[in-house]
Design a protein around this motif. Structure first.
Motif, PDB file in Angstrom:
ATOM      1  N   ALA A  29       0.831  -1.209   0.000  1.00  0.00           N
ATOM      2  CA  ALA A  29       0.000   0.000   0.000  1.00  0.00           C
ATOM      3  C   ALA A  29       0.862   1.253   0.000  1.00  0.00           C
ATOM      4  CB  ALA A  29      -0.940  -0.007   1.203  1.00  0.00           C
ATOM      5  N   TRP A  30       1.927   1.230   0.775  1.00  0.00           N
ATOM      6  CA  TRP A  30       2.824   2.400   0.833  1.00  0.00           C
ATOM      7  C   TRP A  30       3.467   2.650  -0.529  1.00  0.00           C
ATOM      8  CZ3 TRP A  30       7.768   3.899  -0.092  1.00  0.00           C
ATOM      9  CH2 TRP A  30       8.223   5.069   0.518  1.00  0.00           C
ATOM     10  N   GLU A  34       3.038   6.061  -2.548  1.00  0.00           N
ATOM     11  CA  GLU A  34       4.181   6.972  -2.497  1.00  0.00           C
ATOM     12  C   GLU A  34       5.029   6.976  -3.758  1.00  0.00           C
ATOM     13  OE1 GLU A  34       5.186   9.102  -0.078  1.00  0.00           O
ATOM     14  OE2 GLU A  34       3.418   8.698   1.138  1.00  0.00           O
ATOM     15  N   THR A  35       4.828   6.032  -4.652  1.00  0.00           N
ATOM     16  CA  THR A  35       5.660   5.959  -5.852  1.00  0.00           C
ATOM     17  C   THR A  35       4.792   5.728  -7.076  1.00  0.00           C
ATOM     18  OG1 THR A  35       6.028   3.547  -5.982  1.00  0.00           O
ATOM     19  CG2 THR A  35       7.379   4.769  -4.399  1.00  0.00           C
ATOM     20  N   VAL A  47       6.639  -8.808  -2.018  1.00  0.00           N
ATOM     21  CA  VAL A  47       6.288  -7.510  -2.580  1.00  0.00           C
ATOM     22  C   VAL A  47       7.450  -7.043  -3.447  1.00  0.00           C
ATOM     23  CG1 VAL A  47       5.568  -5.150  -2.114  1.00  0.00           C
ATOM     24  CG2 VAL A  47       4.951  -6.979  -0.507  1.00  0.00           C
ATOM     25  N   LEU A  48       7.161  -6.784  -4.722  1.00  0.00           N
ATOM     26  CA  LEU A  48       8.180  -6.377  -5.691  1.00  0.00           C
ATOM     27  C   LEU A  48       7.755  -5.075  -6.336  1.00  0.00           C
ATOM     28  CD1 LEU A  48       8.498  -9.853  -7.456  1.00  0.00           C
ATOM     29  CD2 LEU A  48       9.906  -9.008  -5.577  1.00  0.00           C
ATOM     30  N   ALA A  49       8.727  -4.220  -6.633  1.00  0.00           N
ATOM     31  CA  ALA A  49       8.423  -2.958  -7.306  1.00  0.00           C
ATOM     32  C   ALA A  49       9.578  -2.595  -8.225  1.00  0.00           C
ATOM     33  CB  ALA A  49       8.179  -1.848  -6.284  1.00  0.00           C
ATOM     34  N   TYR A  50       9.240  -1.926  -9.334  1.00  0.00           N
ATOM     35  CA  TYR A  50      10.240  -1.566 -10.330  1.00  0.00           C
ATOM     36  C   TYR A  50       9.970  -0.159 -10.827  1.00  0.00           C
ATOM     37  CZ  TYR A  50      10.583  -6.687 -10.635  1.00  0.00           C
ATOM     38  OH  TYR A  50      10.705  -8.020 -10.342  1.00  0.00           O
ATOM     39  N   ALA A 117      14.429   4.939   0.116  1.00  0.00           N
ATOM     40  CA  ALA A 117      15.483   5.133  -0.874  1.00  0.00           C
ATOM     41  C   ALA A 117      14.983   4.808  -2.271  1.00  0.00           C
ATOM     42  CB  ALA A 117      16.695   4.275  -0.513  1.00  0.00           C
ATOM     43  N   PHE A 118      14.190   3.751  -2.392  1.00  0.00           N
ATOM     44  CA  PHE A 118      13.598   3.385  -3.686  1.00  0.00           C
ATOM     45  C   PHE A 118      12.737   4.526  -4.209  1.00  0.00           C
ATOM     46  CE2 PHE A 118       9.949   1.555  -5.997  1.00  0.00           C
ATOM     47  CZ  PHE A 118      10.609   0.934  -7.039  1.00  0.00           C
TER      48      PHE A 118
END
Length: 375
Positions: A29-30, A34-35, A47-50, A117-118
């Motif tokens: 959710a964050w 946030e991104t 949980v993966l994000a790119y 940082a991401f």
């Protein structure tokens, strides 16, 4: 720093020793709020994000750098929950510049630093920046292994496990190699008989003893990484055999703890070949890690030293970590890994587990700096 401390407290407060779902929900959710990253949740709860900006005109990213953590924890102590035993909510306290609670050091604080940082890092042209928080690290890396099997394959990764206080107190070092762990059992089989006539049977304990003698003579694993010697170990830790005082035992098990190193393991197969009636079984095999990308290792250390210098702290070093992490699974799959994180030796898994807020901030700066640096 307040945002980082608040996010750490939020994550630490969520129980995740039996079921990581709620902690994964909060992280997901964050990231979505946030991104602008592409956020994924796989079948086991990772949980993966790119994020990647193709403004340089390229068809796709030239390389991928991942910031990696895990959001599962070991069971809390009674004092770390509000209920009886491990059934209550987690207790989180902030005092004297530290955050106390199960998972603060291992490793939800570092996960929070990776998340910020991401979000904040502006990678160089051609760089895809990834974030991963795995499940199941504490039970053998089940989440990391699933993600790898499903195609998670960054070129490089900073795994945010503990590296603070290794070369000197109060310094967050850069780990270029860590040991693995192989848990083995030698099973000796014999033939039961009455102890008054031992010659009628075959004593499994004697066969196990012969096997132990060979284990004691085996060479310990050893490797060299960045000029540093990484020494493994080999130890018999449990011997179980026999059922009663007057029967020759027909079975005896010998448990062996082996700390492996990049590229080398003890020749335990030789034991089973040398002693009749002895079989060798591997119960667990957590792989070691050794970084072979000099440019990545040197650039990360340069960033870490710049952060420490800015804060008036002693310079960090390249060091060796004695404990296995998810970096081992990633390394086996072809990712060049380093380990750098806030947890200090002796903090993880304790009933007084805590992490320094200033160290979390330091890690955030390092992760952001590495995310923005070309190699």
């Amino acid at each position: 720093m307040d945002e980082l401390a608040d996010l750490t407290e939020e994550l630490v407060a969520i129980p995740s020793h039996e079921d990581e779902t709620a902690a994964g929900d909060a992280i997901e959710a964050w990231l979505r709020a946030e991104t602008d990253a592409r956020v994924e949740r796989d079948a086991v709860g990772n949980v993966l994000a790119y994020k990647y900006d193709p403004t340089d005109g390229a068809d796709g990213p030239a390389d991928t750098l991942a910031l990696v953590g895990h959001h599962d924890v070991v069971p809390p102590a009674d004092r770390q929950t509000t209920g009886e035993g491990i059934t209550g909510e987690y207790v989180v306290e902030r005092r004297d510049g530290r955050i106390y609670g199960r998972g603060a050091a291992d490793m939800k604080g570092a996960v929070a630093a990776c998340m910020l940082a991401f979000r904040d890092a502006e990678p160089p042209a051609g760089r895809e920046l990834a974030f991963a928080s795995f499940v199941g690290e504490e039970i053998g890396g089940t989440g990391a292994r699933h993600a790898i099997d499903e195609g998670f394959d960054p070129d490089r990764a900073v795994v945010a496990e503990g590296s603070t206080g290794y070369s000197k107190p109060g310094v967050t070092d850069v780990v270029v190699a860590h040991k693995g762990r192989r848990a083995s059992t030698l099973v000796a089989r014999g033939e039961a008989a009455h102890a008054s006539e031992p010659e009628l049977g075959v004593n499994a304990i004697y066969r196990a003893s012969d096997a132990i003698d060979i284990v004691r003579e085996l060479d310990k694993p050893e490797a060299t990484v960045f000029g540093e010697t990484v020494s493994g170990s080999l130890a018999v830790t449990i011997v179980e055999g026999g059922e009663t005082w007057n029967v020759i035992p027909e079975r005896c098990e010998v448990t062996i703890d082996e700390r492996t190193v990049p590229g080398d393991r003890a020749d335990l197969g030789r034991v089973a070949e040398a002693v009749e009636g002895v079989e060798w079984e591997v119960e667990q095999d957590l792989p070691p890690m050794g970084c072979e990308d000099d440019a990545f290792a040197e650039a990360t250390l340069t960033v870490a030293r710049a952060v420490h210098d800015e804060l008036g702290l002693d310079a960090p070093e390249h060091v060796i970590k004695p404990h296995a992490t998810d970096a081992g699974w990633l390394a086996v799959a072809g990712t060049e890994c380093l380990v750098c994180g806030a947890s200090e030796s002796g903090e993880a898994h304790t009933d007084t587990e805590s992490v320094g807020i200033d160290v979390l901030d330091r890690c955030y700066r390092i992760y952001k700096g590495v995310g923005e640096r070309a190699f």
